[in-house]
Design a protein around this motif. Structure first.
Motif, short mmCIF file in Angstrom:
data_model
loop_
_atom_site.label_atom_id
_atom_site.label_comp_id
_atom_site.label_asym_id
_atom_site.label_seq_id
_atom_site.Cartn_x
_atom_site.Cartn_y
_atom_site.Cartn_z
N ILE A 219 39.37 44.10 39.02
CA ILE A 219 39.59 43.58 40.37
C ILE A 219 41.05 43.22 40.54
N VAL A 220 41.60 43.59 41.71
CA VAL A 220 42.96 43.20 42.06
C VAL A 220 42.86 42.36 43.33
N VAL A 221 43.33 41.13 43.30
CA VAL A 221 43.26 40.28 44.49
C VAL A 221 44.62 40.26 45.16
N MET A 222 44.65 40.61 46.44
CA MET A 222 45.92 40.64 47.17
C MET A 222 45.92 39.65 48.32
N THR A 233 36.69 42.66 35.74
CA THR A 233 35.85 41.95 36.69
C THR A 233 35.26 40.66 36.11
N ARG A 234 34.65 40.79 34.98
CA ARG A 234 33.97 39.64 34.41
C ARG A 234 34.95 38.53 34.05
N THR A 235 36.05 38.93 33.41
CA THR A 235 37.06 37.94 33.02
C THR A 235 37.63 37.24 34.24
N LEU A 236 37.95 38.04 35.24
CA LEU A 236 38.58 37.47 36.43
C LEU A 236 37.64 36.51 37.14
N LEU A 237 36.38 36.91 37.28
CA LEU A 237 35.45 36.07 38.05
C LEU A 237 35.11 34.78 37.30
N MET A 530 27.23 33.95 34.42
CA MET A 530 28.16 34.90 33.82
C MET A 530 28.88 34.28 32.62
N LYS A 531 29.28 33.02 32.86
CA LYS A 531 30.01 32.35 31.77
C LYS A 531 29.10 32.17 30.56
N GLY A 532 27.86 31.74 30.88
CA GLY A 532 26.92 31.47 29.81
C GLY A 532 26.53 32.77 29.15
#
Lengths: 532, 315
Positions: A219-222, A233-237, A530-532
């Motif tokens: 994911i790229v957030v602009m 995706t997972r890391t970013l979220l 997701m974290k868990g």
């Protein structure tokens, strides 16, 4: 080396800076989603990659595809790359196809201009590609014209054109924004499958975080022409660094606090309403057909109740809205507000109509640009038998503008001086100013960015508490309806297939269609989970 | 498509019927007796009576209308009062001048306008566009009779390339006919070309902003290919409308140009017939022109459907 590498891309158009130091990369077979609100520069990043920037654009930095810098490539060479190595799918399937050419000719064109193939071979190839994107020849022969297809089918044709030559990179700019949820789910699946099967890089541009989190690898957030953060995706979220990303995520799943539903009597009663439209003759001397847009629709809205209406395009939502507002007559059944019919004899009942107001979807098109806000929002006064005096009018303008979160001094401005969200506030002020018994919100937040949408939804909840509003909230966005209504109607092909308490319907849908709708709607991932 | 054509054809028939009723009864209802109108105020009562009998004014109106329309359908337009020749023959003679002139002018106008409009649209805002647009501004502004006189002065009197006026006649062959119609056709065509070029340009500019033009570019087409393959056909609808209107105008509206070049065309026939109060000729020629306009519109409607598949489906 990645398939696509954008490094320090800056863009200005006629001297106005648009993009600043944008860097991102897409690998073969990887799905990268660029997300952000309007004005973030995500679409222009895509157009820069295609070499299709508007006139007056100046760029610095590099965009390399397999090592070739596209920014320094000549136009003639770019024409060879477009459609061949990079395919692109656009947002508006309804207008993205040439209306006077058959779908076969349009798909074959991509093949013909890039290769020395005979026309009949190109047509055969086009048929194969169309079949691959879900338009089999038996049902969708090459000779079909775009107007004979639905929005989802047209988007499949656009995708077929883009992938006909199996490009290395596919760019999809909001490919499902204009589509219904079930169609959206199918198109997203198709794109995902194609990227996988053809080992294509997919650069996907979308404002919808739920769509992004569901399918993207990266994911790229602009925001405002800059990349704020990017990552897997997972890391970013699970580990959002930037406040804006957090805000965006929170706003996407925004929940409002609706006041409790007061016990009260029925305000609007819709009973066995039938609305037929005649359709053109099929044969030269055949008889005219009948299309039943509303089939025995019945429901009530109690005073103070917030009712939602969901369904896909063509299900009869708009027809029902027009019937309720008394804009057109129905063939059978009754619609009454406080016991009085909205339509009497051959004309609408004005005594009832002044008790209802409507807020439309498009905050840009639904105002007269030559009138000031004071005049725009006091328009419903025309409906009253005794319009308020000058002082009273002034007081109401001030009060209403304040109520929707604007300043009384805004009354002397023109509509072009406001942003989309502010315009929607003005639209709500216009509906609110005569304190109607019922307000109809027709896709009223669908055109807004998520952060603005969250604010408008909060405003509605506030106003509900303050004015005890009764409204009918029509939307294709299930997550919005879920938070802003007490009860919900689900409509399919002119019939209400399910109705009940909103939470009840969403957690335990009974009708297969409701189940299908809810399953198709993209949802934000549960971060804790997701974290868990 | 069949349904569309049938529907258009039906509308053509209805328009013709309504037009014939209007033309016939307006002259009937107008105050005064057609016979005394035609003969003027100094006419002898017995001459008027004779003309009334000849015109059949003593027969009931409806019967006369039916006889008139029936005559029209079989090619019998009646007898001209002033010339004492069958109207059909007069009209036919004039039509052999006016029709080729109109077609010639229309062809010229289209041949000039479409490339000019496309050229200007493709170079929007650049010198070429400004030049074409200024030229069309002039073309619209200059009255065609003045332009016609200038053409005569330069090409007929000074350079002596063309005749200054008159019609060669079909017995001299097609070449001679075209030769004598060239200057009139140019003077008729230029103002029309100016209008048509502007319509072509703006229609094309509208189409160039469409999403499907961007899609075509994304497929790898060059700007020129996009313009020709996707832009042109979509821009044709407004252009066809104007071409249809211009043809109708050129057929009957050439009266001043016919006067300048001394051409025996339909426009002059109407003018002479009105001056001579020859109602029979006026009625017939007007009906013929209305017929031409309606038929041209029918043809334009069919052309729309040929260009745009959406119209074929719609009814």
């Amino acid at each position: 080396m990645s398939l696509l590498d954008i490094t320090n891309l800056s863009l200005s158009i006629n001297g106005t800076p648009i993009l600043r130091d944008v860097s991102l990369s897409v690998n073969t077979g990887e799905i990268v989603a660029v997300t952000g609100e309007s004005g973030s520069g995500k679409s222009l990043t895509a157009l820069a990659t295609m070499g299709l920037l508007p006139k007056g654009s100046q760029t610095t930095g590099t965009i390399t595809l397999e090592g070739q810098n596209l920014l320094t490539t000549s136009e003639a060479d770019l024409c060879n790359i477009r459609g061949n190595k990079i395919g692109m799918v656009f947002q508006e399937p309804m207008t993205a196809l040439n209306p006077v050419q058959t779908i076969g000719a349009q798909v074959a064109e991509t093949i013909l201009i890039h290769g020395s193939m005979r026309k009949s071979d190109a047509m055969a190839r086009a048929a194969d590609v169309l079949t691959r994107v879900g338009l089999p020849q038996e049902q969708f022969p090459l000779s079909r014209y775009p107007h004979e297809l639905s929005g989802g089918q047209r988007q499949r044709v656009v995708i077929a054109m883009a992938i006909a030559l199996r490009p290395k990179l596919l760019i999809a700019d909001e490919p499902t924004t204009a589509l219904d949820v079930t169609t959206q789910a199918q198109i997203l699946d198709l794109l995902k499958d194609l990227a996988h099967d053809f080992d294509m890089g997919l650069l996907m541009i979308t404002h919808d975080l739920a769509v992004v989190s569901d399918m993207a690898d990266k994911i790229v957030v602009m925001r405002l022409g800059e990349v704020l953060e990017q990552g897997k995706t997972r890391t970013l979220l699970t580990n959002m660094q930037h406040d804006y990303t957090k805000m965006l995520f929170a706003a996407s799943g925004h929940q409002v606090n609706l006041p409790d539903l007061p016990a009260s009597d029925v305000l609007l009663r819709v009973k066995n309403v039938v609305r037929d439209y005649t359709t053109p003759r099929k044969a030269v001397f055949g008889s005219k057909g009948v299309f039943r847009a509303l089939n025995k629709v019945s429901f009530d809205i109690k005073r103070g109740e917030r009712l939602g209406l969901v369904g896909e395009s063509g299900c009869g939502k708009s027809t029902l809205t027009r019937a309720i507002l008394g804009l057109e007559d129905v063939q059978d059944g009754d619609i009454t507000l406080d016991g009085a019919p909205v339509f009497t004899g051959r004309k609408p009942n004005l005594a009832v109509r002044r008790k209802m107001q409507v807020v439309f979807q498009d905050p840009f098109g639904s105002f007269n640009p030559r009138h000031k806000v004071a005049r725009l929002i006091t328009e419903p006064f025309h409906l009253l038998e005794t319009p308020p005096s000058h002082e009273e009018r002034q007081r109401l303008i001030n009060q209403t503008l304040t109520a929707v979160g604007l300043d009384p001094s805004d009354a002397n401005k023109y509509i072009h001086q406001f942003s989309g969200g502010q315009r929607q506030r003005i639209a709500i002020a216009r509906a609110l100013i005569i304190q109607p018994d019922l307000i109809v919100f027709d896709e009223a937040v669908s055109a807004l960015d998520v952060s603005v949408r969250a604010q408008i939804l909060d405003l509605l909840a506030d106003l509900s508490a303050k004015y005890n509003l009764t409204y009918l909230f029509i939307s294709h966005d299930l997550s919005v309806v879920r938070t802003i209504t007490d009860r919900v109607l689900v409509m399919q092909r002119g019939e209400i297939v399910e109705q009940g308490e909103t939470e009840q319907v969403f957690t335990a849908p009974n009708h297969p269609y409701t189940q299908e709708l809810i399953a198709a709607a993209p949802v934000l991932p549960d971060l804790q989970h997701m974290k868990g | 498509m069949i349904r569309y054509t049938l529907k258009r054809f039906l509308s053509l028939c209805i328009s013709l019927a309504v037009a014939s009723l209007l033309i016939f009864f307006v002259i009937e209802i107008a105050p005064g007796d057609p016979a005394s109108f035609m003969l003027g105020i100094n006419a002898q009562p017995d001459t008027v009576a004779a003309l009334r009998a000849e015109l059949g004014l003593d027969i009931p109106k409806l019967e006369r209308y039916l006889a008139w329309t029936q005559g029209m359908l079989t090619g019998d337009f009646g007898m001209s009062y002033t010339y004492r020749t069958p109207v059909s023959q007069m009209v036919a003679d004039r039509l052999w001048v006016s029709l080729p002139l109109a077609l010639f002018a229309l062809a010229l106008s289209t041949l000039i306008a479409l490339p000019a409009g496309i050229y200007a649209a493709a170079r929007r805002g650049q010198t070429g566009d400004v030049a074409v647009m200024s030229a069309t501004q002039l073309g619209v502004a200059i009255p065609n009779f003045w332009f016609a006189m200038m053409l005569v002065l330069i090409f007929a009197i000074k350079l002596r390339w063309f005749a200054g006026g008159g019609f060669a006649g079909w017995d001299k062959g097609l070449g001679a006919v075209m030769w004598s119609l060239t200057l009139p056709a140019i003077s008729l065509a230029l103002p029309q070309a100016a209008i048509l070029a502007r319509v072509m340009r703006s229609a094309l500019l509208d189409v160039m902003n469409e999403d499907f033009m961007r899609t075509a570019r994304a497929k790898g087409l060059t700007t020129t290919q996009t313009l020709w393959k996707h832009g042109l056909r979509n821009a044709l609808i407004p252009v066809l409308t104007i071409i249809g209107l211009q043809f109708s105008f050129l057929l009957a509206g050439g009266i001043i140009i016919e006067q300048v070049f001394y051409l025996p065309g339909l426009g002059r026939l109407v003018f002479q017939a009105i001056s001579a109060r020859d109602l029979i000729v006026v009625e017939s020629v007007v009906m013929l022109l209305v017929f031409a306009v309606i038929v041209v519109n029918f043809a334009v409607d069919l052309a729309y459907a040929a260009v745009d598949p959406r119209l074929r489906a719609r009814t």
